[in-house]
Write an enzyme that holds these catalytic residues in place. Structure first.
Site, mmCIF file in Angstrom:
data_model
loop_
_atom_site.group_PDB
_atom_site.id
_atom_site.type_symbol
_atom_site.label_atom_id
_atom_site.label_comp_id
_atom_site.label_asym_id
_atom_site.label_seq_id
_atom_site.Cartn_x
_atom_site.Cartn_y
_atom_site.Cartn_z
ATOM 1 N N GLU A 1 50.712 20.341 -2.839
ATOM 2 C CA GLU A 1 49.931 20.259 -3.597
ATOM 3 C C GLU A 1 50.143 19.036 -4.093
ATOM 4 O O GLU A 1 50.401 18.876 -5.295
ATOM 5 C CB GLU A 1 49.743 21.483 -4.717
ATOM 6 C CG GLU A 1 49.845 23.229 -3.907
ATOM 7 C CD GLU A 1 48.300 23.099 -3.685
ATOM 8 O OE1 GLU A 1 47.302 22.989 -3.866
ATOM 9 O OE2 GLU A 1 48.101 23.941 -2.670
ATOM 10 N N CYS B 1 46.138 17.647 -12.656
ATOM 11 C CA CYS B 1 45.967 17.381 -11.358
ATOM 12 C C CYS B 1 44.461 17.353 -11.056
ATOM 13 O O CYS B 1 44.001 16.305 -9.905
ATOM 14 C CB CYS B 1 46.853 18.000 -10.336
ATOM 15 S SG CYS B 1 46.365 19.717 -10.526
#
Length: 471
Positions: A225, A259
């Site tokens: 991720e 993110c």
């Protein structure tokens, strides 16, 4: 499952021998079959839920110490999401774990077919510093639900939170089932040399490549991720008042250290000025006229990242904000105009409260701008036109995102969360997390009451029958 002899987890001094023994013990525990039953998995999810609730105040204090996160943000984007994920997994794990019947072709007459999920085994979960509770616990939830054992490595860049998480894990689970190992890069390197059955990493693409290279040497499957330059597109027909609030919320939460935060704004030229004025008013409404003096405004995690983000301020014209505090490591919400695709701020993921603003007039300019960078982790589009919304979502490759909102899609456990290309490999959350930590066996059960001889070499009509069946 708790054991007072291991209540403090594994400390930073964890050497190679200690880690070797830990992984060896976890593999043996997994092979014992103890983690396989659904009752066991649900019990452990319940234990984790109660532990997170019990440690809530300590986690809140640690997040304040590490990042100056206010309680509302810490609960809404960290602890609350983690608790919701645990509840969701506990409710659905029985269904996720059931073998699934599938059709069987005529070529296999008499047989039945099913897909059987099984745990991958012993997993390593390496977490980031920006959401150090949420992004450690959510993968662990998936691993527990799937029946794995887990070694966790919290980020040393959020040391207070790492310490509380390690204590939480140590007081809740035996180390041969779930353990938390603290330490710096040298500890991560030792862990990456171990024969894990799966590695789950959340963080930067730079470290993601290191993790993938280490995993490749042992052919260990990975879930990565990562991040990227996530665009936020605002069309001329958007509700600008609402867009302003949701963009500022998504970009400036955690001081942009998210993110999936909008990394740059791509707004139709006709409405740019109106949008920026509304966004400026929203910043003042959220954080006051002097955000860096707001005691609840999040700081940048360390000096290195602070200096990197401050460096972006000189790459364009500051349309709003730009104030900095070197001692407090705070940067006010800033809108930056006059940048180009060649500017450094448009070449790197910002991970801070600086938002470059670009404009477009034709739809094709959107595609050219977004596709100048690698495939992003997230994309956001604000528009009242369903056809425009669908065109953007359909034509641009990205991990996931929102229409007329920002950053809230990871909060839906029914949606997969993950990147594409350099922004990540694989996805998780809810059943998608269960799948990430599972292997799906294909099983065909054939009848022993009769046999079809056409497949055997001595069948004279075998080829003709096979041709008919496989047309």
């Amino acid at each position: 499952m708790n054991d007072s002899n291991h209540s403090q987890g594994i400390a930073e001094s964890a050497d190679a021998d200690t880690i070797n023994r830990l992984v060896y013990d976890q593999k043996n525990y997994y092979r014992s079959g103890a983690t396989r039953s659904i009752a066991f998995r649900r019990e452990q999810l319940s234990r984790l839920y109660e532990a997170v609730r019990r440690f809530e105040a300590g986690l809140m204090a640690a997040l304040k110490q590490d990042l100056n996160k206010p309680e509302k943000e810490s609960y809404a984007l960290e602890i609350g999401l983690a608790l919701n994920e645990i509840r969701f997994a506990r409710r659905h794990v029985r269904r996720w774990s059931k073998p699934r019947r599938v059709k069987t072709p005529l070529t296999h007459l008499g047989a039945s077919s099913r897909i059987v999920p099984e745990p991958l085994g012993t997993s390593l979960v390496i977490g980031p510093w920006n959401y150090p509770v949420n992004l450690m616990i959510m993968p662990m939830v998936a691993a527990i639900a799937a029946g794995n054992t887990v070694v966790m490595k919290p980020s040393e860049m959020a040391p207070a939170t790492s310490a509380v998480l390690t204590r939480l894990i140590g007081e809740t689970f035996r180390p041969e089932y779930i353990a938390s190992v603290e330490g710096g890069a040298e500890v991560s390197e030792r862990l990456l040399k171990q024969p894990f059955d799966h590695i789950f990493y959340t963080g930067s693409s730079v470290v993601g490549r290191i993790v993938m290279e280490a995993a490749a040497k042992q052919l260990i499957p990975v879930t990565l991720e990562l991040g990227g330059k996530s665009p936020c597109i605002v069309h001329k027909d958007a509700n600008l008042e609402l867009a302003a609030k949701r963009i500022v919320y998504g970009k400036m939460s955690n001081a942009g250290q998210t993110c999936v935060a909008p990394d740059y704004l791509l707004v139709h030229a006709e409405v740019k000025q109106q949008l920026l004025e509304r966004m400026a008013a929203t910043v003042e409404s959220f954080y006051g006229s002097d955000p860096i003096a707001n005691p609840d405004y999040v700081r940048i995690v360390n000096d290195k990242n602070y200096r990197r983000i401050v460096g972006y301020l000189g790459e364009g014209r500051i349309a709003f904000g730009g104030q900095t505090d070197d001692v407090a490591r705070k940067i006010a919400p800033t809108f930056l105009e006059g940048v180009t695709l060649q500017s450094k701020v448009m070449q790197e993921e910002i991970f801070g409260p600086v938002l470059p603003v670009l404009t477009y007039e034709r739809t094709e300019e959107i595609y050219a701008t977004v596709q100048a960078n690698a495939k992003p982790l997230a994309l956001y589009v604000f528009s009242g036109n369903p056809r425009f919304q669908d065109e953007i979502v359909g034509r641009i490759p990205f991990g996931g995102g929102c229409v007329n909102d920002t950053i809230v899609h990871p909060g839906n456990p029914n949606l997969p969360f993950g990147g594409i290309g350099t922004s990540g490999i694989g996805s998780y959350h809810g059943e998608h997390g269960f799948k990430a930590f599972s292997h799906y066996k294909g099983i065909l059960k054939q009848s022993h009451r009769f046999d079809l001889p056409f497949r055997y070499p001595d069948s004279k009509r075998g080829l003709a029958l096979i041709r008919k069946l496989l047309r």
